[in-house]
Design a protein around this motif. Sequence first.
Motif, mmCIF file in Angstrom:
data_model
loop_
_atom_site.group_PDB
_atom_site.id
_atom_site.type_symbol
_atom_site.label_atom_id
_atom_site.label_comp_id
_atom_site.label_asym_id
_atom_site.label_seq_id
_atom_site.Cartn_x
_atom_site.Cartn_y
_atom_site.Cartn_z
ATOM 1 N N LEU A 19 0.752 -1.027 0.068
ATOM 2 C CA LEU A 19 0.038 -0.142 -0.045
ATOM 3 C C LEU A 19 0.811 1.171 0.161
ATOM 4 C CD1 LEU A 19 -2.557 -1.092 2.715
ATOM 5 C CD2 LEU A 19 -2.927 -1.229 0.551
ATOM 6 N N PHE A 20 0.656 2.459 -0.733
ATOM 7 C CA PHE A 20 1.315 3.450 -1.065
ATOM 8 C C PHE A 20 0.223 4.856 -0.610
ATOM 9 C CE2 PHE A 20 3.971 0.664 -2.999
ATOM 10 C CZ PHE A 20 5.261 0.988 -2.798
ATOM 11 N N VAL A 21 0.751 5.818 0.135
ATOM 12 C CA VAL A 21 -0.007 6.937 0.363
ATOM 13 C C VAL A 21 0.968 8.065 0.050
ATOM 14 C CG1 VAL A 21 -1.182 8.496 2.175
ATOM 15 C CG2 VAL A 21 -1.443 6.040 2.378
ATOM 16 N N PHE A 22 0.274 8.723 -1.203
ATOM 17 C CA PHE A 22 1.167 10.064 -1.623
ATOM 18 C C PHE A 22 0.416 11.335 -1.218
ATOM 19 C CE2 PHE A 22 2.330 6.373 -4.492
ATOM 20 C CZ PHE A 22 3.474 6.482 -4.440
ATOM 21 N N SER A 23 1.152 12.255 -0.868
ATOM 22 C CA SER A 23 0.663 13.626 -0.910
ATOM 23 C C SER A 23 0.469 14.170 -2.118
ATOM 24 C CB SER A 23 1.591 14.531 -0.172
ATOM 25 O OG SER A 23 1.838 13.950 1.158
ATOM 26 N N ASP A 24 -0.594 14.939 -2.458
ATOM 27 C CA ASP A 24 -0.772 15.343 -3.671
ATOM 28 C C ASP A 24 0.432 16.101 -4.758
ATOM 29 O OD1 ASP A 24 -0.673 17.626 -2.331
ATOM 30 O OD2 ASP A 24 -2.649 18.303 -3.027
ATOM 31 N N ASN A 25 1.350 16.509 -3.893
ATOM 32 C CA ASN A 25 2.283 17.220 -4.447
ATOM 33 C C ASN A 25 3.512 16.303 -4.718
ATOM 34 O OD1 ASN A 25 3.255 16.953 -1.976
ATOM 35 N ND2 ASN A 25 4.140 18.738 -1.885
ATOM 36 N N VAL A 26 3.646 14.929 -4.514
ATOM 37 C CA VAL A 26 4.713 14.190 -4.797
ATOM 38 C C VAL A 26 4.898 13.839 -6.382
ATOM 39 C CG1 VAL A 26 5.599 11.905 -4.593
ATOM 40 C CG2 VAL A 26 4.719 13.027 -2.573
ATOM 41 N N SER A 91 -6.319 -0.864 11.942
ATOM 42 C CA SER A 91 -6.048 0.411 11.739
ATOM 43 C C SER A 91 -5.021 1.179 12.895
ATOM 44 C CB SER A 91 -7.479 1.716 11.883
ATOM 45 O OG SER A 91 -7.861 1.200 13.273
ATOM 46 N N ASN A 92 -5.232 0.613 14.109
ATOM 47 C CA ASN A 92 -4.212 1.004 15.055
ATOM 48 C C ASN A 92 -2.824 0.428 14.733
ATOM 49 O OD1 ASN A 92 -3.573 2.239 17.512
ATOM 50 N ND2 ASN A 92 -3.672 0.297 18.512
ATOM 51 N N LEU A 93 -2.840 -0.567 14.121
ATOM 52 C CA LEU A 93 -1.603 -1.360 13.700
ATOM 53 C C LEU A 93 -0.947 -0.358 12.675
ATOM 54 C CD1 LEU A 93 -2.293 -5.168 13.584
ATOM 55 C CD2 LEU A 93 -1.154 -4.113 15.261
ATOM 56 N N PHE A 94 -1.594 0.004 11.764
ATOM 57 C CA PHE A 94 -1.044 1.116 10.820
ATOM 58 C C PHE A 94 -0.406 2.272 11.529
ATOM 59 C CE2 PHE A 94 -3.573 -0.632 7.073
ATOM 60 C CZ PHE A 94 -2.519 -1.510 6.453
ATOM 61 N N TYR A 95 -1.490 2.750 12.282
ATOM 62 C CA TYR A 95 -0.730 3.950 13.372
ATOM 63 C C TYR A 95 0.356 3.539 13.787
ATOM 64 C CZ TYR A 95 -0.349 6.450 17.632
ATOM 65 O OH TYR A 95 -0.014 7.343 18.544
ATOM 66 N N SER A 112 -2.565 13.016 13.089
ATOM 67 C CA SER A 112 -2.454 12.718 11.816
ATOM 68 C C SER A 112 -2.252 11.301 11.615
ATOM 69 C CB SER A 112 -1.426 13.717 11.025
ATOM 70 O OG SER A 112 -1.452 13.439 9.785
ATOM 71 N N LEU A 113 -1.308 10.793 12.092
ATOM 72 C CA LEU A 113 -0.932 9.357 11.948
ATOM 73 C C LEU A 113 -2.098 8.392 12.279
ATOM 74 C CD1 LEU A 113 2.476 9.223 13.099
ATOM 75 C CD2 LEU A 113 1.950 9.301 10.667
ATOM 76 N N LYS A 114 -2.801 8.709 13.471
ATOM 77 C CA LYS A 114 -3.982 8.100 13.807
ATOM 78 C C LYS A 114 -5.094 7.994 12.890
ATOM 79 C CE LYS A 114 -3.602 7.791 18.806
ATOM 80 N NZ LYS A 114 -4.186 8.062 20.153
ATOM 81 N N ASP A 115 -5.416 9.430 12.330
ATOM 82 C CA ASP A 115 -6.382 9.599 11.522
ATOM 83 C C ASP A 115 -6.170 8.625 10.190
ATOM 84 O OD1 ASP A 115 -7.653 11.092 13.382
ATOM 85 O OD2 ASP A 115 -7.032 12.923 12.364
ATOM 86 N N LEU A 116 -4.785 8.818 9.704
ATOM 87 C CA LEU A 116 -4.536 8.028 8.441
ATOM 88 C C LEU A 116 -4.775 6.521 8.492
ATOM 89 C CD1 LEU A 116 -3.087 8.340 5.674
ATOM 90 C CD2 LEU A 116 -0.912 8.049 6.579
ATOM 91 N N GLY A 117 -4.421 6.160 9.663
ATOM 92 C CA GLY A 117 -4.755 4.698 9.765
ATOM 93 C C GLY A 117 -6.113 4.290 9.746
ATOM 94 N N ARG A 142 2.670 -16.831 5.688
ATOM 95 C CA ARG A 142 2.549 -15.681 6.404
ATOM 96 C C ARG A 142 1.563 -14.883 6.007
ATOM 97 N NH1 ARG A 142 6.275 -15.515 2.071
ATOM 98 N NH2 ARG A 142 6.064 -13.716 0.754
ATOM 99 N N VAL A 143 1.209 -13.866 7.058
ATOM 100 C CA VAL A 143 0.420 -13.000 6.693
ATOM 101 C C VAL A 143 1.275 -11.799 6.811
ATOM 102 C CG1 VAL A 143 -1.638 -11.946 7.408
ATOM 103 C CG2 VAL A 143 -1.343 -14.309 7.983
ATOM 104 N N SER A 144 1.257 -10.545 6.010
ATOM 105 C CA SER A 144 2.325 -9.548 5.967
ATOM 106 C C SER A 144 1.542 -8.521 4.860
ATOM 107 C CB SER A 144 3.384 -9.752 5.667
ATOM 108 O OG SER A 144 3.408 -10.315 4.310
ATOM 109 N N ILE A 145 1.294 -7.331 5.361
ATOM 110 C CA ILE A 145 1.267 -6.163 4.510
ATOM 111 C C ILE A 145 2.282 -4.986 4.782
ATOM 112 C CG2 ILE A 145 -0.226 -5.149 6.162
ATOM 113 C CD1 ILE A 145 -2.513 -4.688 3.882
ATOM 114 N N SER A 146 2.581 -3.970 3.597
ATOM 115 C CA SER A 146 3.286 -2.932 3.919
ATOM 116 C C SER A 146 2.562 -1.758 3.460
ATOM 117 C CB SER A 146 4.408 -3.134 3.087
ATOM 118 O OG SER A 146 4.134 -2.986 1.602
ATOM 119 N N LEU A 147 3.005 -0.772 4.154
ATOM 120 C CA LEU A 147 2.269 0.460 3.904
ATOM 121 C C LEU A 147 3.435 1.834 4.075
ATOM 122 C CD1 LEU A 147 0.044 2.739 3.698
ATOM 123 C CD2 LEU A 147 0.296 2.803 6.268
ATOM 124 N N CYS A 148 3.524 2.441 2.717
ATOM 125 C CA CYS A 148 4.506 3.501 2.512
ATOM 126 C C CYS A 148 3.714 4.655 2.351
ATOM 127 C CB CYS A 148 5.231 3.059 1.186
ATOM 128 S SG CYS A 148 6.060 1.725 1.421
#
Length: 228
Positions: A19-26, A91-95, A112-117, A142-148
């Motif tokens: 998973l990737f989260v990009f700010s609009d100006n990237v 959601s809390n794990l992501f946070y 902000s990190l909590k809200d993002l999760g 395995r069960v895995s997931i990544s967030l950038c």
Amino acid sequence: MTDTLEKKQTLQLLADQNLFVFSDNVSELAREASRDCHAFATRNANKRHHPRRAVDAWFNDYLDTMGASGWTRLKYEVRKITEVGSYVEMSNLFYQGLQTAYGAATGDIKQSLKDLGGAIIDALKDREVLKLLDTRSIKDDRVSISLCKCVESANGEVVMLVCALQNDEIPTKKGETLLGKWEHRGSITYACGATLSFSRRSYGAVRDLIEKGLDADARKVLAERVLP
């Protein structure tokens, strides 16, 4: 770390639960570099180390490959988040994973990190996206997931927060989504967090090599959602 004010963020889903989260100006170059380098480093680390049985070795191998691809590690940590018998929502794990990557965050950044999760989980619950998350191999042990999460400052500095979650619970044969798995009891979860700084020059020197090392499926954006 950049002090960019983020007006809009976009969530992208790639293969292998990336998973990737990009700010609009990237910039598009930075987006491409983050996705390709992350997929390349993840696959290399998976070949050398089991991501659940050798979490520290796996993450260090991942970071070494990222470094050779133009992403310098600024800080990193492997944290055991849940103990056996505990309960935590994804959601809390992501946070917590993003918090590990960021370091000691307080105030507005912490919120902000909590809200993002929470926003990510809401976006992943889209019926279309759930179908994509359901397609897991029954041989996977395995069960895995990544967030950038990528941000870019006004002067062009690109920083990425990496959060790789590893869980010791064996996936079901029924294709249950990861969103449900981490809401179960009786598992241990590790969050590998890192802050990485991007060098366009270093990436340019290895860009062709990385692209050749990835198939089309690994580079394809499977779904995209604008986060609130």
